[in-house]
Design a protein around this motif. Sequence first.
Motif, PDB file in Angstrom:
ATOM      1  N   LEU A  46     -23.377  28.511 -13.592  1.00 25.90           N
ATOM      2  CA  LEU A  46     -23.663  28.155 -14.988  1.00 25.90           C
ATOM      3  C   LEU A  46     -22.744  28.914 -15.940  1.00 25.90           C
ATOM      4  N   GLN A  47     -22.466  30.180 -15.631  1.00 30.55           N
ATOM      5  CA  GLN A  47     -21.557  30.974 -16.460  1.00 30.55           C
ATOM      6  C   GLN A  47     -20.145  30.395 -16.423  1.00 30.55           C
ATOM      7  N   THR A  48     -19.695  30.010 -15.234  1.00 29.33           N
ATOM      8  CA  THR A  48     -18.355  29.440 -15.076  1.00 29.33           C
ATOM      9  C   THR A  48     -18.240  28.106 -15.810  1.00 29.33           C
ATOM     10  N   VAL A  49     -19.289  27.286 -15.747  1.00 28.49           N
ATOM     11  CA  VAL A  49     -19.301  26.008 -16.457  1.00 28.49           C
ATOM     12  C   VAL A  49     -19.265  26.258 -17.963  1.00 28.49           C
ATOM     13  N   LYS A  60     -14.327  26.715 -16.978  1.00 29.30           N
ATOM     14  CA  LYS A  60     -13.335  26.966 -15.937  1.00 29.30           C
ATOM     15  C   LYS A  60     -13.359  25.880 -14.861  1.00 29.30           C
ATOM     16  N   VAL A  61     -14.472  25.133 -14.824  1.00 32.26           N
ATOM     17  CA  VAL A  61     -14.594  24.037 -13.859  1.00 32.26           C
ATOM     18  C   VAL A  61     -15.103  22.794 -14.576  1.00 32.26           C
ATOM     19  N   ASN A  62     -14.855  21.657 -13.966  1.00 35.56           N
ATOM     20  CA  ASN A  62     -15.217  20.386 -14.565  1.00 35.56           C
ATOM     21  C   ASN A  62     -16.534  19.870 -13.973  1.00 35.56           C
ATOM     22  N   VAL A  63     -17.597  20.671 -14.104  1.00 34.46           N
ATOM     23  CA  VAL A  63     -18.910  20.334 -13.576  1.00 34.46           C
ATOM     24  C   VAL A  63     -19.914  20.505 -14.714  1.00 34.46           C
ATOM     25  N   HIS A  64     -20.891  19.630 -14.751  1.00 35.85           N
ATOM     26  CA  HIS A  64     -21.923  19.704 -15.788  1.00 35.85           C
ATOM     27  C   HIS A  64     -22.982  20.727 -15.361  1.00 35.85           C
ATOM     28  N   HIS A  69     -26.100  20.619 -15.480  1.00 32.72           N
ATOM     29  CA  HIS A  69     -27.210  19.972 -14.768  1.00 32.72           C
ATOM     30  C   HIS A  69     -26.881  19.792 -13.279  1.00 32.72           C
ATOM     31  N   GLN A  70     -25.594  19.586 -12.965  1.00 30.88           N
ATOM     32  CA  GLN A  70     -25.189  19.433 -11.564  1.00 30.88           C
ATOM     33  C   GLN A  70     -25.389  20.737 -10.787  1.00 30.88           C
ATOM     34  N   ILE A  71     -25.146  21.857 -11.443  1.00 35.87           N
ATOM     35  CA  ILE A  71     -25.361  23.158 -10.803  1.00 35.87           C
ATOM     36  C   ILE A  71     -26.848  23.336 -10.496  1.00 35.87           C
ATOM     37  N   THR A  72     -27.685  23.079 -11.483  1.00 37.64           N
ATOM     38  CA  THR A  72     -29.130  23.233 -11.316  1.00 37.64           C
ATOM     39  C   THR A  72     -29.665  22.276 -10.251  1.00 37.64           C
ATOM     40  N   SER A  73     -29.220  21.024 -10.296  1.00 36.88           N
ATOM     41  CA  SER A  73     -29.673  20.034  -9.310  1.00 36.88           C
ATOM     42  C   SER A  73     -29.232  20.402  -7.902  1.00 36.88           C
ATOM     43  N   THR A  74     -28.018  20.915  -7.780  1.00 36.37           N
ATOM     44  CA  THR A  74     -27.517  21.314  -6.463  1.00 36.37           C
ATOM     45  C   THR A  74     -28.347  22.458  -5.900  1.00 36.37           C
ATOM     46  N   LYS A  75     -28.721  23.403  -6.748  1.00 42.75           N
ATOM     47  CA  LYS A  75     -29.576  24.505  -6.298  1.00 42.75           C
ATOM     48  C   LYS A  75     -30.917  23.962  -5.814  1.00 42.75           C
ATOM     49  N   GLU A  76     -31.516  23.068  -6.585  1.00 35.46           N
ATOM     50  CA  GLU A  76     -32.805  22.491  -6.197  1.00 35.46           C
ATOM     51  C   GLU A  76     -32.682  21.691  -4.906  1.00 35.46           C
ATOM     52  N   ASN A  77     -31.606  20.939  -4.764  1.00 34.69           N
ATOM     53  CA  ASN A  77     -31.391  20.167  -3.535  1.00 34.69           C
ATOM     54  C   ASN A  77     -31.218  21.075  -2.328  1.00 34.69           C
ATOM     55  N   MET A  78     -30.508  22.175  -2.521  1.00 37.39           N
ATOM     56  CA  MET A  78     -30.300  23.126  -1.424  1.00 37.39           C
ATOM     57  C   MET A  78     -31.635  23.732  -0.999  1.00 37.39           C
ATOM     58  N   GLU A  79     -32.503  24.020  -1.973  1.00 41.86           N
ATOM     59  CA  GLU A  79     -33.826  24.548  -1.642  1.00 41.86           C
ATOM     60  C   GLU A  79     -34.624  23.532  -0.822  1.00 41.86           C
TER      61      GLU A  79
END
Length: 116
Positions: A58-61, A65-69, A71-81
Amino acid sequence: MDLQDITKTLKHHLIFLKHKYEMNEPPASMRDKAFFQQVKEETNPIYDLLEEWEALGLQTVKERKVNVHPHQITSTKENMELVLLHSYYVDVRRKRYMELYNSITYIFDQLIEELQ
């Protein structure tokens, strides 16, 4: 560790979890306390790493520095869980598991590529 290293580590865990999902049988009882303790001990380090990954991601977004939203970071964390639990309890259909797996892999690969 930086975001790229953590992402690579989590990707290795994800591959291991997929293998575990494909090779394991579901537990005899969902209420088996010994099995629950084993799962908890094995997954706690991954959950901790995932928390650190989300904060760094989230800090990098935020710093663009990266082209990611975000919400994609948060969703990826939830999916990994979800994948973590489904890998041990084998309580979801393969199609759903692979949807989660591919979604996570896509974001991990995108982050690794953009951070190089």
